[in-house]
Design a protein around this motif. Sequence first.
Motif, PDB file in Angstrom:
ATOM      1  N   LYS A  31      13.820   3.465  -6.589  1.00 50.01           N
ATOM      2  CA  LYS A  31      13.919   4.827  -6.037  1.00 50.01           C
ATOM      3  C   LYS A  31      13.217   4.905  -4.696  1.00 50.01           C
ATOM      4  O   LYS A  31      13.608   5.666  -3.820  1.00 50.01           O
ATOM      5  CB  LYS A  31      13.238   5.827  -7.001  1.00 50.01           C
ATOM      6  CG  LYS A  31      14.209   6.572  -7.895  1.00 50.01           C
ATOM      7  CD  LYS A  31      13.445   7.634  -8.680  1.00 50.01           C
ATOM      8  CE  LYS A  31      14.134   7.896 -10.001  1.00 50.01           C
ATOM      9  NZ  LYS A  31      13.263   8.672 -10.899  1.00 50.01           N
ATOM     10  N   ILE A  32      12.139   4.153  -4.549  1.00 47.10           N
ATOM     11  CA  ILE A  32      11.310   4.330  -3.356  1.00 47.10           C
ATOM     12  C   ILE A  32      11.304   3.126  -2.405  1.00 47.10           C
ATOM     13  O   ILE A  32      11.158   3.287  -1.197  1.00 47.10           O
ATOM     14  CB  ILE A  32       9.857   4.702  -3.762  1.00 47.10           C
ATOM     15  CG1 ILE A  32       9.065   5.117  -2.531  1.00 47.10           C
ATOM     16  CG2 ILE A  32       9.171   3.574  -4.512  1.00 47.10           C
ATOM     17  CD1 ILE A  32       7.873   5.943  -2.816  1.00 47.10           C
ATOM     18  N   ASP A  91       2.381   4.996  -6.948  1.00 43.68           N
ATOM     19  CA  ASP A  91       1.502   4.443  -7.974  1.00 43.68           C
ATOM     20  C   ASP A  91       2.091   3.180  -8.608  1.00 43.68           C
ATOM     21  O   ASP A  91       2.026   2.993  -9.819  1.00 43.68           O
ATOM     22  CB  ASP A  91       1.248   5.507  -9.052  1.00 43.68           C
ATOM     23  CG  ASP A  91      -0.187   5.447  -9.556  1.00 43.68           C
ATOM     24  OD1 ASP A  91      -0.952   4.625  -9.040  1.00 43.68           O
ATOM     25  OD2 ASP A  91      -0.521   6.232 -10.473  1.00 43.68           O
ATOM     26  N   LEU A  98       0.814  -1.221   0.000  1.00 43.23           N
ATOM     27  CA  LEU A  98       0.000   0.000   0.000  1.00 43.23           C
ATOM     28  C   LEU A  98       0.848   1.273   0.000  1.00 43.23           C
ATOM     29  O   LEU A  98       0.421   2.297  -0.528  1.00 43.23           O
ATOM     30  CB  LEU A  98      -0.997  -0.023   1.158  1.00 43.23           C
ATOM     31  CG  LEU A  98      -2.105  -1.080   0.985  1.00 43.23           C
ATOM     32  CD1 LEU A  98      -3.054  -1.065   2.165  1.00 43.23           C
ATOM     33  CD2 LEU A  98      -2.882  -0.879  -0.318  1.00 43.23           C
ATOM     34  N   TYR A  99       2.061   1.223   0.583  1.00 44.75           N
ATOM     35  CA  TYR A  99       2.952   2.380   0.448  1.00 44.75           C
ATOM     36  C   TYR A  99       3.375   2.562  -1.007  1.00 44.75           C
ATOM     37  O   TYR A  99       3.383   3.682  -1.535  1.00 44.75           O
ATOM     38  CB  TYR A  99       4.206   2.219   1.318  1.00 44.75           C
ATOM     39  CG  TYR A  99       4.035   2.702   2.745  1.00 44.75           C
ATOM     40  CD1 TYR A  99       3.577   3.993   3.024  1.00 44.75           C
ATOM     41  CD2 TYR A  99       4.340   1.877   3.822  1.00 44.75           C
ATOM     42  CE1 TYR A  99       3.418   4.423   4.334  1.00 44.75           C
ATOM     43  CE2 TYR A  99       4.196   2.304   5.132  1.00 44.75           C
ATOM     44  CZ  TYR A  99       3.732   3.585   5.382  1.00 44.75           C
ATOM     45  OH  TYR A  99       3.573   4.011   6.665  1.00 44.75           O
ATOM     46  N   ASP A 138       1.735   1.703  -3.571  1.00 49.97           N
ATOM     47  CA  ASP A 138       0.548   2.147  -4.299  1.00 49.97           C
ATOM     48  C   ASP A 138       0.275   3.632  -4.040  1.00 49.97           C
ATOM     49  O   ASP A 138       0.120   4.423  -4.973  1.00 49.97           O
ATOM     50  CB  ASP A 138      -0.649   1.299  -3.862  1.00 49.97           C
ATOM     51  CG  ASP A 138      -1.931   1.696  -4.563  1.00 49.97           C
ATOM     52  OD1 ASP A 138      -1.967   1.610  -5.798  1.00 49.97           O
ATOM     53  OD2 ASP A 138      -2.883   2.114  -3.877  1.00 49.97           O
ATOM     54  N   ALA A 139       0.265   4.011  -2.758  1.00 52.82           N
ATOM     55  CA  ALA A 139      -0.135   5.374  -2.403  1.00 52.82           C
ATOM     56  C   ALA A 139       0.962   6.397  -2.731  1.00 52.82           C
ATOM     57  O   ALA A 139       0.672   7.515  -3.140  1.00 52.82           O
ATOM     58  CB  ALA A 139      -0.484   5.446  -0.925  1.00 52.82           C
ATOM     59  N   LYS A 140       2.207   6.019  -2.538  1.00 52.56           N
ATOM     60  CA  LYS A 140       3.278   6.994  -2.711  1.00 52.56           C
ATOM     61  C   LYS A 140       3.820   7.062  -4.129  1.00 52.56           C
ATOM     62  O   LYS A 140       4.294   8.110  -4.559  1.00 52.56           O
ATOM     63  CB  LYS A 140       4.440   6.658  -1.755  1.00 52.56           C
ATOM     64  CG  LYS A 140       4.105   6.899  -0.295  1.00 52.56           C
ATOM     65  CD  LYS A 140       5.340   6.733   0.570  1.00 52.56           C
ATOM     66  CE  LYS A 140       5.051   7.253   1.968  1.00 52.56           C
ATOM     67  NZ  LYS A 140       6.230   7.196   2.832  1.00 52.56           N
ATOM     68  N   ASN A 149      11.690   2.388   6.624  1.00 44.82           N
ATOM     69  CA  ASN A 149      10.725   2.976   7.551  1.00 44.82           C
ATOM     70  C   ASN A 149       9.937   1.902   8.288  1.00 44.82           C
ATOM     71  O   ASN A 149       9.760   1.975   9.503  1.00 44.82           O
ATOM     72  CB  ASN A 149       9.754   3.901   6.811  1.00 44.82           C
ATOM     73  CG  ASN A 149      10.372   5.269   6.561  1.00 44.82           C
ATOM     74  OD1 ASN A 149      11.211   5.725   7.329  1.00 44.82           O
ATOM     75  ND2 ASN A 149       9.981   5.907   5.467  1.00 44.82           N
ATOM     76  N   LEU A 150       9.473   0.910   7.538  1.00 44.02           N
ATOM     77  CA  LEU A 150       8.685  -0.148   8.177  1.00 44.02           C
ATOM     78  C   LEU A 150       9.535  -0.956   9.152  1.00 44.02           C
ATOM     79  O   LEU A 150       9.057  -1.344  10.223  1.00 44.02           O
ATOM     80  CB  LEU A 150       8.073  -1.071   7.114  1.00 44.02           C
ATOM     81  CG  LEU A 150       6.879  -0.486   6.358  1.00 44.02           C
ATOM     82  CD1 LEU A 150       6.515  -1.349   5.157  1.00 44.02           C
ATOM     83  CD2 LEU A 150       5.662  -0.359   7.277  1.00 44.02           C
ATOM     84  N   GLU A 152      12.271   3.040 -11.051  1.00 43.72           N
ATOM     85  CA  GLU A 152      11.285   3.759 -10.231  1.00 43.72           C
ATOM     86  C   GLU A 152      11.009   2.985  -8.928  1.00 43.72           C
ATOM     87  O   GLU A 152      10.900   3.590  -7.859  1.00 43.72           O
ATOM     88  CB  GLU A 152       9.967   3.951 -10.991  1.00 43.72           C
ATOM     89  CG  GLU A 152      10.021   5.009 -12.094  1.00 43.72           C
ATOM     90  CD  GLU A 152      10.333   6.412 -11.564  1.00 43.72           C
ATOM     91  OE1 GLU A 152       9.771   6.798 -10.519  1.00 43.72           O
ATOM     92  OE2 GLU A 152      11.159   7.109 -12.191  1.00 43.72           O
TER      93      GLU A 152
END
Lengths: 435, 137
Positions: A414-415, A362, A355-356, A358-360, A422-423, A411
């Motif tokens: 990158k994230i 896409d 979900l991160y 997805d939300a952050k 963080n998790l 991509e």
Amino acid sequence: MIYLDYAATSPILPEAKKAMLDVLDNFPGNASALHTPGHRAHEIIETARADIARLIGAQPHEIIFTSGGSESNNTVTNIFAGQSVAVSAIEHASVLESARARCNCIEIPVNKYGEIKDSFFESIKRNSYENSAASEPCNDRCERASSRKNLSLISIMLANNELGTIQDIKHLAKLAHQYGALFHTDATQALGKIPINVKDLDVDYTTISAHKIGGPVGIGALYVKDGTPFTPLIIGGHQEHGKRAGTYATANIAGFGAAAKYAYKHNTPKLYAEKIAPLRDELASRILKEIPFSNINGSLSKRFSSRTLAPPAVAGALRFARARKRECPLEKHLDNLPNILNVSFEAAEGESIQLYLDAKADIAISTGSACAAGDGKPSHVIMATTNDAEVAHSSIRFSLGLDTTKQDIDEVMKILPDIINNLQQISTIKMKGAK
Amino acid sequence: MTTKQESQDWVYSAKVKEHFLNPRNFLMGDESKFTHDTEGIVGNPICGDQMKMFLKIKDDKITDIKWKTYGCASAIASTSALSQLAKGKTLDEALKITAKDIDDYLGNLPKHKFHCSVLGHEALEAAIKNYRDQKDH
């Protein structure tokens, strides 16, 4: 959007869409009718059947259309209702649960890579010919080993949907036949990704589905070898020579046929091996190198060194060097699908990662974790291979398609490292080897 | 890289998404960085969710609160929401926070996710119980 969930479903191919629109625009009649519109529908269906048969090396009359992979799998277990069958522990639920519901079901264990071992067949031999007493512990769902006597069917998927692990079906089918059982393989994920020839594999039943290869959802097929026992699941019509009742879904069948034709014409297994497997391998290498406490699940992990507890930078560099040495897209023995990567991150939960992303960013990926599925149970596939619920809850699956690019991988990378970090930092679980 | 604007497209409510993406009061990294008077843990990673609450207490009041969670998006969001609800409350007030309060605060979690918010509430209860047990001894 960056879509990396092709194994769940894939976007429809323009060729398949056109074939479907042609059908919808030109109203073919009921394919069972003798009038001209009916005959036109019949022609469309038989052309599609031939294209699908060709893709897997079958005869057209050995292909039965169904509503999808789940129906095909249910059709097979229904043939063996009340009989003893053995299915692998990592089958799709439509095999596993329908076999449990209808048959005396034995689950075949897998190793940590998700592979079936010959030792299982040796135990069948022992039990069926010597009729010895049960020697192995069984869980509550499966019958005691003595029921392996007169085993009627063995069902093992060609490639696993979560891990991408490929089984040596030709070998397994041969062993099954030696022990007097028929053999079914669920080739839903393998179709179009690796070469499939049902005659070469010598299987009796094969499940395939349209929407994993760019066809529409809601249509699949079952290969039934000539002369193999068959009982229809859906009764009440003469369609498919009495093997599957119900008005033909002409548009869906046309779309499936077009997607199969595309896969054959463009030799998609070769495209996946040359173009997609290297991208998947790059993603795997980069995750191992750039994300501490990450692990690859399934047969692909064989190609990458096992994680050490060395400092991440050192371990990552070593791993990367080893991975690069093995940079060979076309291996002699294929042991995993070219487009699937299942990876777990210690202390980071799968649905949150999903979900991160997805939300952050896409980015669409998949998880077998309990929360996502909503049934409170971790993936039975990861449980069967690792017996570790924490790994199962912390795993995600990337599945690439022919449209996936290196930019997509960049991509993600990158994230993803930040999301995992963080998790892991807010997690109650301490990473193994962490100070 | 763009963030989705239309929250109604998302799987959970806007408030859940907001707390998931910007969780409040979480404790990053080493637990010893946050000096606290009590802690409580609930859940099990085997089940897929585990939460830990750390409380600073003065005069029977929660003056500061931090948490850690291993779990899904709604577990993170509900623990974040709970920390907001509990901060500044007396221990007796904090114990009155129900799972429904968390659910209402977040604008309703899907039914199959409801156990996540119940879990956070239990971690808080455990922390307060630990604190009171310590004091009694």
